[in-house]
Design a protein around this motif. Structure first.
Motif, PDB file in Angstrom:
ATOM      1  N   HIS A  63       0.836  -1.197   0.000  1.00 21.21           N
ATOM      2  CA  HIS A  63       0.000   0.000   0.000  1.00 21.21           C
ATOM      3  C   HIS A  63       0.876   1.255   0.000  1.00 21.21           C
ATOM      4  N   LEU A  64       1.870   1.269   0.878  1.00 19.15           N
ATOM      5  CA  LEU A  64       2.788   2.403   0.951  1.00 19.15           C
ATOM      6  C   LEU A  64       3.581   2.545  -0.335  1.00 19.15           C
ATOM      7  N   GLN A  65       3.994   1.418  -0.894  1.00 16.81           N
ATOM      8  CA  GLN A  65       4.775   1.462  -2.128  1.00 16.81           C
ATOM      9  C   GLN A  65       3.952   2.056  -3.268  1.00 16.81           C
ATOM     10  N   LEU A  66       2.684   1.688  -3.354  1.00 13.94           N
ATOM     11  CA  LEU A  66       1.814   2.227  -4.391  1.00 13.94           C
ATOM     12  C   LEU A  66       1.701   3.746  -4.285  1.00 13.94           C
ATOM     13  N   VAL A  67       1.499   4.234  -3.077  1.00 15.98           N
ATOM     14  CA  VAL A  67       1.384   5.688  -2.887  1.00 15.98           C
ATOM     15  C   VAL A  67       2.699   6.391  -3.218  1.00 15.98           C
ATOM     16  N   ALA A  68       3.806   5.780  -2.790  1.00 21.02           N
ATOM     17  CA  ALA A  68       5.117   6.382  -3.070  1.00 21.02           C
ATOM     18  C   ALA A  68       5.398   6.455  -4.570  1.00 21.02           C
ATOM     19  N   GLU A  69       4.953   5.454  -5.312  1.00 20.57           N
ATOM     20  CA  GLU A  69       5.286   5.384  -6.740  1.00 20.57           C
ATOM     21  C   GLU A  69       4.276   6.088  -7.632  1.00 20.57           C
ATOM     22  N   GLN A  70       2.991   6.090  -7.243  1.00 22.79           N
ATOM     23  CA  GLN A  70       1.968   6.568  -8.164  1.00 22.79           C
ATOM     24  C   GLN A  70       1.182   7.784  -7.667  1.00 22.79           C
ATOM     25  N   VAL A  71       1.427   8.216  -6.442  1.00 22.94           N
ATOM     26  CA  VAL A  71       0.739   9.398  -5.917  1.00 22.94           C
ATOM     27  C   VAL A  71       1.742  10.518  -5.619  1.00 22.94           C
ATOM     28  N   ALA A  72       2.700  10.240  -4.778  1.00 19.43           N
ATOM     29  CA  ALA A  72       3.638  11.285  -4.332  1.00 19.43           C
ATOM     30  C   ALA A  72       4.334  12.021  -5.469  1.00 19.43           C
ATOM     31  N   PRO A  73       4.783  11.338  -6.527  1.00 15.78           N
ATOM     32  CA  PRO A  73       5.513  12.062  -7.578  1.00 15.78           C
ATOM     33  C   PRO A  73       4.673  13.109  -8.329  1.00 15.78           C
ATOM     34  N   HIS A  74       3.365  13.054  -8.192  1.00 10.88           N
ATOM     35  CA  HIS A  74       2.494  13.964  -8.947  1.00 10.88           C
ATOM     36  C   HIS A  74       2.076  15.189  -8.134  1.00 10.88           C
ATOM     37  N   LEU A  75       2.661  15.365  -6.955  1.00 10.36           N
ATOM     38  CA  LEU A  75       2.244  16.458  -6.083  1.00 10.36           C
ATOM     39  C   LEU A  75       3.160  17.673  -6.156  1.00 10.36           C
ATOM     40  N   GLY A  76       4.254  17.582  -6.895  1.00  8.92           N
ATOM     41  CA  GLY A  76       5.133  18.725  -7.064  1.00  8.92           C
ATOM     42  C   GLY A  76       6.011  18.979  -5.870  1.00  8.92           C
TER      43      GLY A  76
END
Length: 314
Positions: A301-314
């Motif tokens: 779950h954490l890995q998914l957020v790190a890879e597919q959510v966090a990078p899109h927040l600037g």
């Protein structure tokens, strides 16, 4: 936007469980690992039992190297303020200056009864004095003495040791760690945040009420003669992200929640939905989000957020 991982180990976790999440938090690039400070589960059997927050953070201080560590939030009823100041300063030293202290008045009467901890009906004065004492002990210059004579606590001729590694964000010439204050009161809590805190946190707020609360706290800063921009605004919201609807539903079921309810009130849905929610929060003035992770064994779950959510927040 800072993304921090926030856990609730009282629901049932060993130290090793918590350590695994903290290490994943660090390895995946999140800003910080935080935990609750509770002694009783709020549903389920709680096995294998609670872990003490500051004992846990002391261990994590030596077993991590980058992430910031803290409580969201410690209860002022659990520890005498002098003892708390020593504990937090020591863990800050053990971590090389990575600790933050979230401190609140406490609310869970049942955990106090379960472990023999007094639970006064009126606790706001206790919290206020604890903040005065903890920050006062840290900020007293080495070689000088600290005293406090209040309604709830008296400290006499204290050497005010040990000191944290860090310096106070509010008073850079003094030792101290960042303090986090949160709560729902309309006036007294914002004033406490304006006086003592580096950060004001809204825990699981109604999403449409977030901007109004930020405005209240910023106004309290103005009334205290403080620049409102020096107070970080944060929220804590439950996390439930999946690659598709089926994975979202599976993760929601694993924590006993409904996917649609989580979509309405938390950071939930597909990665695109999570990014959209986080961008909306940023537009509302939120600078930091604590992602409440309730299934501590689901490190993917954490890995998914790190890879597919966090990078899109600037």
């Amino acid at each position: 936007m800072d993304l921090r991982i926030f856990t609730e180990p009282q629901q049932g976790a060993t130290y090793d469980d918590v350590l695994a999440v903290a290490r994943a938090t660090e390895d995946l690039g999140f800003d910080a690992f935080f935990r609750s400070d509770h002694y009783l589960t709020m549903g389920g059997d709680g096995l294998p039992g609670p872990t003490d927050a500051w004992t846990t953070l002391a261990g994590l201080a030596r077993e991590t190297s980058r992430v910031r560590l803290g409580t969201l939030v410690s209860s002022a009823t659990f520890r005498y303020p002098g003892v708390l100041a020593i504990q937090v300063a020591q863990v800050d030293q053990m971590s090389g200056g990575r600790v933050e202290l979230g401190l609140g008045a406490g609310w869970f009467a049942e955990e106090h009864a379960a472990y023999g901890i007094p639970f006064p009906e009126k606790r706001f004065g206790i919290l206020t004095e604890q903040l005065e004492i903890v920050t006062g002990l840290w900020g007293t210059p080495v070689g000088e003495r600290f005293e406090h004579h209040g309604e709830h606590y008296t400290l006499t001729d204290s050497p005010a040791l040990p000191k944290p590694v860090q310096h106070s964000p509010l008073h850079p010439d003094r030792a101290g760690v960042p303090v986090i204050v949160g709560g729902g009161g309309p006036r007294r809590t914002p004033r406490l945040a304006a006086r003592f805190a580096a950060e004001y946190n809204q825990a699981f707020p109604e999403l449409d009420g977030i901007p109004g609360r930020i405005d209240q706290v910023r106004q309290a800063c103005v009334e205290e003669g403080r620049d409102p921009d020096t107070l970080i605004q944060s929220v804590a919201l439950v996390l439930c992200v999946g690659r598709d609807d089926a994975e979202v539903a599976r993760r929601a079921a694993a924590i006993g929640r409904e996917a649609q309810e989580l979509r309405e009130h938390g950071i939930a849905g597909t990665p695109d939905e999570a990014v959209e929610r986080l961008r909306t929060l940023a537009q509302q003035g939120v600078q930091r989000v604590y992602l409440q992770v309730l299934d501590l064994h689901d490190l993917e779950h954490l890995q998914l957020v790190a890879e597919q959510v966090a990078p899109h927040l600037g």
